[in-house]
Structure formats: C-alpha cells, structure tokens
Motif scaffolding. Structure first.
Motif, PDB file in Angstrom:
ATOM      1  N   GLY A 140      34.636  41.501  42.420  1.00 47.05           N
ATOM      2  CA  GLY A 140      35.484  41.865  41.288  1.00 47.05           C
ATOM      3  C   GLY A 140      36.909  42.083  41.736  1.00 47.05           C
ATOM      4  N   TYR A 141      37.877  41.816  40.860  1.00 43.06           N
ATOM      5  CA  TYR A 141      39.288  42.124  41.085  1.00 43.06           C
ATOM      6  C   TYR A 141      39.874  41.432  42.328  1.00 43.06           C
ATOM      7  CZ  TYR A 141      37.952  45.472  37.586  1.00 43.06           C
ATOM      8  OH  TYR A 141      37.458  46.030  36.443  1.00 43.06           O
ATOM      9  N   GLU A 155      40.088  39.056  48.965  1.00 43.40           N
ATOM     10  CA  GLU A 155      40.766  40.347  49.035  1.00 43.40           C
ATOM     11  C   GLU A 155      40.648  40.980  47.663  1.00 43.40           C
ATOM     12  OE1 GLU A 155      44.765  40.193  50.513  1.00 43.40           O
ATOM     13  OE2 GLU A 155      44.121  39.192  52.353  1.00 43.40           O
ATOM     14  N   ARG A 156      39.972  42.107  47.601  1.00 39.74           N
ATOM     15  CA  ARG A 156      39.777  42.796  46.323  1.00 39.74           C
ATOM     16  C   ARG A 156      40.813  43.899  46.168  1.00 39.74           C
ATOM     17  NH1 ARG A 156      34.798  45.765  45.728  1.00 39.74           N
ATOM     18  NH2 ARG A 156      35.266  45.522  43.525  1.00 39.74           N
ATOM     19  N   VAL A 172      30.282  34.560  42.174  1.00 43.13           N
ATOM     20  CA  VAL A 172      31.092  34.772  40.971  1.00 43.13           C
ATOM     21  C   VAL A 172      32.247  35.662  41.396  1.00 43.13           C
ATOM     22  CG1 VAL A 172      31.152  35.768  38.639  1.00 43.13           C
ATOM     23  CG2 VAL A 172      29.053  34.674  39.450  1.00 43.13           C
ATOM     24  N   VAL A 173      33.465  35.321  40.978  1.00 42.27           N
ATOM     25  CA  VAL A 173      34.595  36.238  41.232  1.00 42.27           C
ATOM     26  C   VAL A 173      35.291  36.543  39.913  1.00 42.27           C
ATOM     27  CG1 VAL A 173      35.120  35.420  43.566  1.00 42.27           C
ATOM     28  CG2 VAL A 173      36.321  34.419  41.649  1.00 42.27           C
ATOM     29  N   SER A 174      35.907  37.721  39.859  1.00 49.21           N
ATOM     30  CA  SER A 174      36.843  37.969  38.759  1.00 49.21           C
ATOM     31  C   SER A 174      38.204  38.172  39.394  1.00 49.21           C
ATOM     32  CB  SER A 174      36.421  39.181  37.921  1.00 49.21           C
ATOM     33  OG  SER A 174      36.843  40.390  38.500  1.00 49.21           O
ATOM     34  N   VAL A 175      39.214  37.533  38.828  1.00 53.28           N
ATOM     35  CA  VAL A 175      40.543  37.593  39.430  1.00 53.28           C
ATOM     36  C   VAL A 175      41.453  38.558  38.654  1.00 53.28           C
ATOM     37  CG1 VAL A 175      40.381  35.221  40.287  1.00 53.28           C
ATOM     38  CG2 VAL A 175      41.475  35.642  38.073  1.00 53.28           C
ATOM     39  N   VAL A 176      42.431  39.125  39.370  1.00 56.95           N
ATOM     40  CA  VAL A 176      43.456  39.953  38.723  1.00 56.95           C
ATOM     41  C   VAL A 176      44.706  39.099  38.512  1.00 56.95           C
ATOM     42  CG1 VAL A 176      42.659  42.195  39.558  1.00 56.95           C
ATOM     43  CG2 VAL A 176      44.187  40.835  40.991  1.00 56.95           C
TER      44      VAL A 176
ATOM     45  N   GLU B  93      31.715  47.586  37.857  1.00 55.33           N
ATOM     46  CA  GLU B  93      30.732  46.638  38.400  1.00 55.33           C
ATOM     47  C   GLU B  93      29.355  47.282  38.495  1.00 55.33           C
ATOM     48  OE1 GLU B  93      31.759  44.695  42.117  1.00 55.33           O
ATOM     49  OE2 GLU B  93      29.646  44.313  42.573  1.00 55.33           O
ATOM     50  N   VAL B  94      29.312  48.511  38.996  1.00 62.21           N
ATOM     51  CA  VAL B  94      28.026  49.206  39.128  1.00 62.21           C
ATOM     52  C   VAL B  94      27.341  49.276  37.767  1.00 62.21           C
ATOM     53  CG1 VAL B  94      26.936  51.447  39.612  1.00 62.21           C
ATOM     54  CG2 VAL B  94      28.736  50.579  41.138  1.00 62.21           C
ATOM     55  N   ALA B  95      28.091  49.706  36.751  1.00 60.00           N
ATOM     56  CA  ALA B  95      27.509  49.894  35.418  1.00 60.00           C
ATOM     57  C   ALA B  95      27.005  48.573  34.843  1.00 60.00           C
ATOM     58  CB  ALA B  95      28.547  50.520  34.487  1.00 60.00           C
ATOM     59  N   ALA B  96      27.835  47.531  34.953  1.00 59.46           N
ATOM     60  CA  ALA B  96      27.445  46.245  34.375  1.00 59.46           C
ATOM     61  C   ALA B  96      26.210  45.684  35.071  1.00 59.46           C
ATOM     62  CB  ALA B  96      28.603  45.248  34.475  1.00 59.46           C
ATOM     63  N   ARG B  97      26.163  45.838  36.387  1.00 60.62           N
ATOM     64  CA  ARG B  97      24.991  45.355  37.128  1.00 60.62           C
ATOM     65  C   ARG B  97      23.733  46.102  36.715  1.00 60.62           C
ATOM     66  NH1 ARG B  97      25.197  42.457  41.946  1.00 60.62           N
ATOM     67  NH2 ARG B  97      27.240  42.049  42.872  1.00 60.62           N
TER      68      ARG B  97
END
Ligand SMILES: Cc1cc2nc3c(=O)[nH]c(=O)nc-3n(C[C@H](O)[C@H](O)[C@H](O)COP(=O)(O)OP(=O)(O)OC[C@H]3O[C@@H](n4cnc5c(N)ncnc54)[C@H](O)[C@@H]3O)c2cc1C
Ligand SMILES: Nc1ncnc2c1ncn2[C@@H]1O[C@H](COP(=O)(O)O)[C@@H](O)[C@H]1O
Lengths: 254, 311
Positions: A140-141, A155-156, A172-176, B93-97
C-alpha cells in the motif's frame, strides 16, 4: 510483463449538486477518472515502456465509465475490461470481488496497480481486499516501485517513515500521488484510444452475485456557517485586527 | 450474545483513540472493549482494562500482512462483534484484509460510531468532504476509526490480560529497510492552536516563518497535503484533511491554503478559523471566521511582532 490497472469512474465532487433537502444527487451525477487513478495508469505505462508488456484497464462501473477508461487507454493502456455494476450500489468487498474474478478470467497478471484511494469515497479498501482475494503480495501507498525479474521492490510512504519492502510477483500495489506526474494524452492518442478494445462484462458472466454488507443509509451536505469577516488594511493593520479579534474570541492569550 | 469490541492500532497515539472509540461503543451496548496488542507492541499498552496479547511468529513481524493474519486467527477462538482499527495507512490495510478474509463489511474512516440493534453505524466524509454519509454494516464487522476524531484514552492497569499464541506464518512481503522521516513529533490532536501552511509557502526554508508564529502562539504546525505528500517538506502526520488527520483546535490559522474541499474536511470542526491568502476568491475564506487578503510573507511576521510586543 502483464500489468492490470484498476481505475474508478468516480463521482465528480465539483459537479455534485444537492437537492433542496440537503442530500447529494448521486443518481445521474457526472463522473471522472479518480484523481489518483491517473497516477496508477501513468505508473503502468511507464513500466511498460521500460520493461515491455501490456496494460489492461479494469473498471467496475456504469456504462458512463467508458469515458474514464478511454482516457486511460489514451494515456497508454492497451485494452479495457468494464464490469458493468454501479459501485454506488455495492460495497468495497463486492467491487474487489468483481475485480478479482475479472482479473482471473483474463489470464495471469504479474502486477495490478491501484491508487491509494478513490477520489469520491476514498475508502482505501479495494486494493488490499483485491490482494487478499487473489492471494497476491500487497504493497500500500507506494511512492516508488521497481521490478527486476520476478521480484518487485517498493518504497512505501507511511506517516512517519518510508519503508523499503520486497516480494515475489504477482503483486497488487496502491500508489500515492507523489509517485509520478500523470501525462496528458495528445489528440492523436485520444483518437487512437477510440479504436482500442473495450470489453463489457456483466457480473453474471463472472459468476458473482453482489450482496453488499455495507450500505449508505443517509447523506447530508456539510454546510459552513462561519462568520466570514474580512480584515483589511496594510499587512500591519490587518494583522493587528486579527490579533484583536482572536483575543476577543478567547482563542489566543491576551 | 454479549457485545465484544476489539481495538487495535500499531501506532501508540492512535491506539489510544481507538481504545476510546471501543469503550464508548461497548459502553452503549453494555459489552466489553478489548485492546488487541500484537507481539512486541504489548509493552506500550494497555489502554483498556481488558487486553488480548497475540504472540507467535506472525505477531512478532508487525507488518499489516502478518497483523491481519494474527487477528484473523485470533477470531477463530471467538468472533468479536466489532473489530476497530486505527485508520493509519497500515491500519487501513489490516482492516481491509481482515474484512475480506472474514467476509464481513468494513466501514472506513468512521468518525462517529454507534450501535443500533445488530448493526454498526459510522459517519464518514464522502465526495471530497462535501457530504457526511451514515454507513451501516451488520455485526460482526470491521471499521477503521478516523485519526483525530476520538479523544485519546489514558493508560490503565489491565485487570484482565489474556495471551494467545497464534502460531507461525511466513509473509510474502519482506521489509528491507525503514527510513524515518524527518521527525518533529507533533500531536495535532491535542494542540489548541494550529498554524497550517499550504502551497502559498514558496520554499521549504520559508516554513520557518510559519513555525516561528506557531511557537510564539504556543501552537503546532499543520499543512495541506501537497506540502507533506508531494513536496515532502513535513512528515505525513502533519497533513490535515480527508487523507490526513482531522483536527478541531480552538484556533486554526490557514496560511497560503486555497481551501479545497478535501482540506476543509479535516478542519471544519475547529472553534475559530482564520485564513491568510493573496487571492480574495480563495475558497478558504468561505470556510473562515476571519480572513486577510494578503501576502503571508508580510502578514505572518506582522502578527508575530504584535503577539511578541504585547506579551
Ligand atoms: C482524493 C483526494 C484527497 C485529498 N486529500 C487532501 C487532504 O487530506 N488534505 C489536503 O490538504 N488536500 C487534499 N487533497 C488535495 C486538495 O484537492 C488540494 O489539491 C490541496 O489541498 C491544495 O493544497 P494548497 O491549498 O496548499 O495548494 P493550492 O491549492 O495550490 O493553494 C495555494 C494557495 O496559496 C495562495 N498563495 C500563494 N502565494 C501566497 C502568499 N504569498 N501568501 C498567501 N497566500 C498565497 C494561493 O492564492 C492559493 O490559494 C486531496 C485530493 C484528492 C484528489
Ligand atoms: N469501481 C472500481 N473499479 C475499478 N477499480 C476500483 C474501483 N473502486 C476502487 N478501485 C481501485 O481501488 C482504489 C481505491 O479505491 P477505494 O477503495 O474506493 O478508495 C482506486 O484508486 C482504484 O484503483
């Protein structure tokens, strides 16, 4: 590399009107590609041009969502898959479920790029849910990502730190938003996008029945009833008026 | 069935807020609020009289992936009614997972949580903050608690701590390095005065002007999203709004901030709002009690001068 980008055709908040009762008029509201989703498309297109491969754009949305998908195709996507369900009527887990099935149906993707949050509801839930449903690694991020061979390094950007993390693909990634500067497609690219394949898939074809758990009960506009007093004069005069006003309010010490 | 609310956050400050949210929720439903602590974290708490400490290999890793795994495994020995998680970046992320794994609903970034029969109701901002939505999910469910919306609960002495070994787990994601951001620890949640900077500030060094005013007023420095996220001038926890923290100080002074909906969403409950902006049409003036159309580089030093002179 086979790359998927998930973009949302989000309600355009600047166009959103309120009814006389103060509730937003969601039905028929204008839509646009999620602001940060442009960063997701940009990152996919950059990865394609440096490492080769193709980019498929996935959207769960109404027919009108074709507009946002065309924009993604003009930015450099190769093809689009529109799952025809209205996200306003379902919840994040249902959207993630539809995306997971659509992605699986379409073959084996190495990387799925989302953004940190959609610009209308910003729940940030769809990407980690998607990773969880597909059993892929998740980041994530992401403010930077690098693929080498079958591994990805990211790099998050977290609140107090930057974390460098790694995992084997698929992921899966989510980008900022700071990851890149999304391009503006040229007129030629916009015209070419009209000819790129854009397939529509109903949820029933994916064997998914959406039964949302989270539902919106009511919505109301957030009005502002501030004093809106403008203080004029030279910078010194205006500053003095402000200090007096704030002291009178009792919010700064006398 | 008795109501049980679990509270979790990997961040100490946020954990206190989530604990308060759990306590108020459990209180109205005459149930139990339990602070869930994972591995090494357990030294910092507890903030609730009932605590559940998860130990094992997965728990000691402390990544959102392994934390979600640990929490899911813990539910197999008794499903709580509601799992509350602080809505930090990792917390989301924790919650969604957890919700995806358990197949439950997940209310995200909730500010006011209440119970009604067998449902959890949360309020959240939608459409860039133009709208407040009341969202409902059937129990059991998960929710993330918007940072800055609940007053932090203090530390307490636990009268019931149970430990659970959740067993081994090998995560897909490996953490190679953690680089701390330029830390100027702030707690905007408890600040009475916030001076908040936006893109009207031209260079990072010029933040000194804003910091200096904040200091002479005894306040803290906040900022708009571009300053922390796009420019990286301040750590992320300074940024106020939809994607950042929610604040409600006595005084919110916005300097060089245009006042887009997403920013207003994070400060609209401040007691008094003042704004300085060169553009007389900047939307921030519609969300302010006092406005000065002017150059922050002139007005801020002038304010500071007066504050210093008169004190
Ligand atoms: C999904 C989503 C979520 C978002 N979440 C957030 C959020 O949580 N928080 C947030 O802040 N933003 C958020 N944004 C971004 C938001 O839309 C705006 O882009 C952002 O708030 C603008 O920041 P700004 O006001 O500092 O900059 P700008 O909009 O560029 O405004 C700068 C202002 O400074 C003024 N100015 C220039 N020079 C001077 C001077 N010398 N003296 C005084 N004034 C001057 C200008 O007139 C202008 O009004 C989000 C966006 C999206 C799409
Ligand atoms: N309806 C949708 N169709 C495709 N992708 C979506 C959809 N909703 C969310 N996403 C993806 O998930 C991200 C986060 O959205 P959200 O969880 O709604 O904040 C978005 O930026 C998209 O990348």
């Amino acid at each position: 590399m086979k790359i998927a980008v998930c973009i949302k055709h989000a309600v355009d908040e600047s166009e959103l009107k309120m009814d006389p009762g103060g509730s937003p008029m969601i039905t028929g509201a204008a839509g646009k590609m999620g602001t940060f989703d442009k960063n997701a498309v940009e990152e996919a297109v950059r990865l394609k041009s440096s490492g080769g491969g193709d980019v498929t754009i996935f959207t769960v949305g109404p027919a009108d969502a074709r507009k946002s998908m065309k924009e993604g195709l003009a930015m450099g996507g190769d093809r689009g898959v529109l799952v025809t369900a209205d996200p306003v009527r379902i919840d994040s887990l249902s959207v993630a479920g539809l995306l997971a099935k659509a992605v699986q149906r379409d073959g084996s993707f190495d990387l799925i790029i989302c953004s940190e949050g959609s610009s209308d509801v910003y729940t940030g839930q769809v990407p980690p849910m998607l990773a969880e449903l597909l059993g892929f690694a998740y980041f994530g991020y992401a403010k930077k990502l690098e693929v080498s061979g079958s591994r990805i390094r990211v790099e998050r950007s977290l609140e107090e730190s930057v974390e460098v993390v790694e995992a084997p693909l698929p992921a899966v990634v989510s980008v900022v938003s700071e990851i890149n500067e999304p391009r503006y497609p040229t007129l030629i690219q916009i015209m070419q996008a009209a000819k790129k394949p854009l397939e529509e898939v109903p949820p029933s074809a994916l064997g998914v029945e959406t039964a949302p758990k989270v539902v919106v009960r009511s919505m109301s506009g957030q009005g502002s009833n501030r004093k809106k007093v403008m203080l004029d004069g030279t910078p010194e005069e205006a500053a003095a008026k402000l200090v007096d006003a704030l002291r009178a309010e009792g919010v700064i010490p006398r | 069935m008795t109501l049980t609310v679990w509270a979790y956050s990997e961040s100490g400050q946020v954990a206190s807020e989530v604990a308060a949210a759990a306590q108020s929720l459990a209180g109205t439903g005459k149930g139990d609020a339990v602070e869930v602590m994972v591995g090494a974290m357990s030294d910092a708490g507890p903030r609730l009289p009932n605590a559940l400490v998860l130990r094992g290999m997965s728990a000691s890793e402390n990544t959102p992936e392994s934390t979600a795994e640990a929490i899911c495994r813990a539910t197999s020995k008794g499903m709580p009614s509601v799992i509350l998680v602080g809505s930090t970046r990792n917390g989301r992320e924790v919650a969604a997972r957890v919700a995806a794994r358990l197949g439950t609903g997940c209310i995200s970034d909730a500010s006011k949580l209440t119970l009604e029969g067998e449902s959890l109701i949360g309020e959240r901002s939608a459409f860039a903050g133009k709208v407040t939505a009341k969202v409902v999910a059937p129990i059991p469910c998960v929710a993330t608690v918007k940072v800055g919306t609940y007053p932090a609960a203090g530390k307490t002495t636990a009268n019931s701590v149970s430990e659970m070994d959740v067993g081994g787990f090998s995560p897909k994601v490996k953490v190679l390095k953690t680089i701390r951001k330029d830390a100027r620890s702030v707690n905007l949640n408890s600040a009475k005065i916030i001076v908040s900077a936006g893109r009207g500030v031209k260079k990072k060094e010029d933040l000194a002007i804003v910091e200096s005013l904040a200091k002479s007023l005894g306040g803290a420095v906040g900022c708009s999203r571009p300053l922390s996220s796009d420019l990286g001038w301040l750590p992320e926890e300074h940024h106020i709004g939809l994607t950042g923290v929610t604040v409600k100080p006595e005084l919110y002074l916005a300097v060089g901030i245009s006042g887009q909906l997403q920013h207003i969403a994070g400060m609209k409950d401040s007691k008094v709002v003042a704004a300085i902006n060169t553009d007389k049409d900047a939307p921030i003036f519609q969300a302010a009690d006092y406005g000065i159309v002017g150059d922050l580089y002139q007005v801020i030093p002038a304010i500071e001068e007066i504050v210093r002179r008169r004190s």
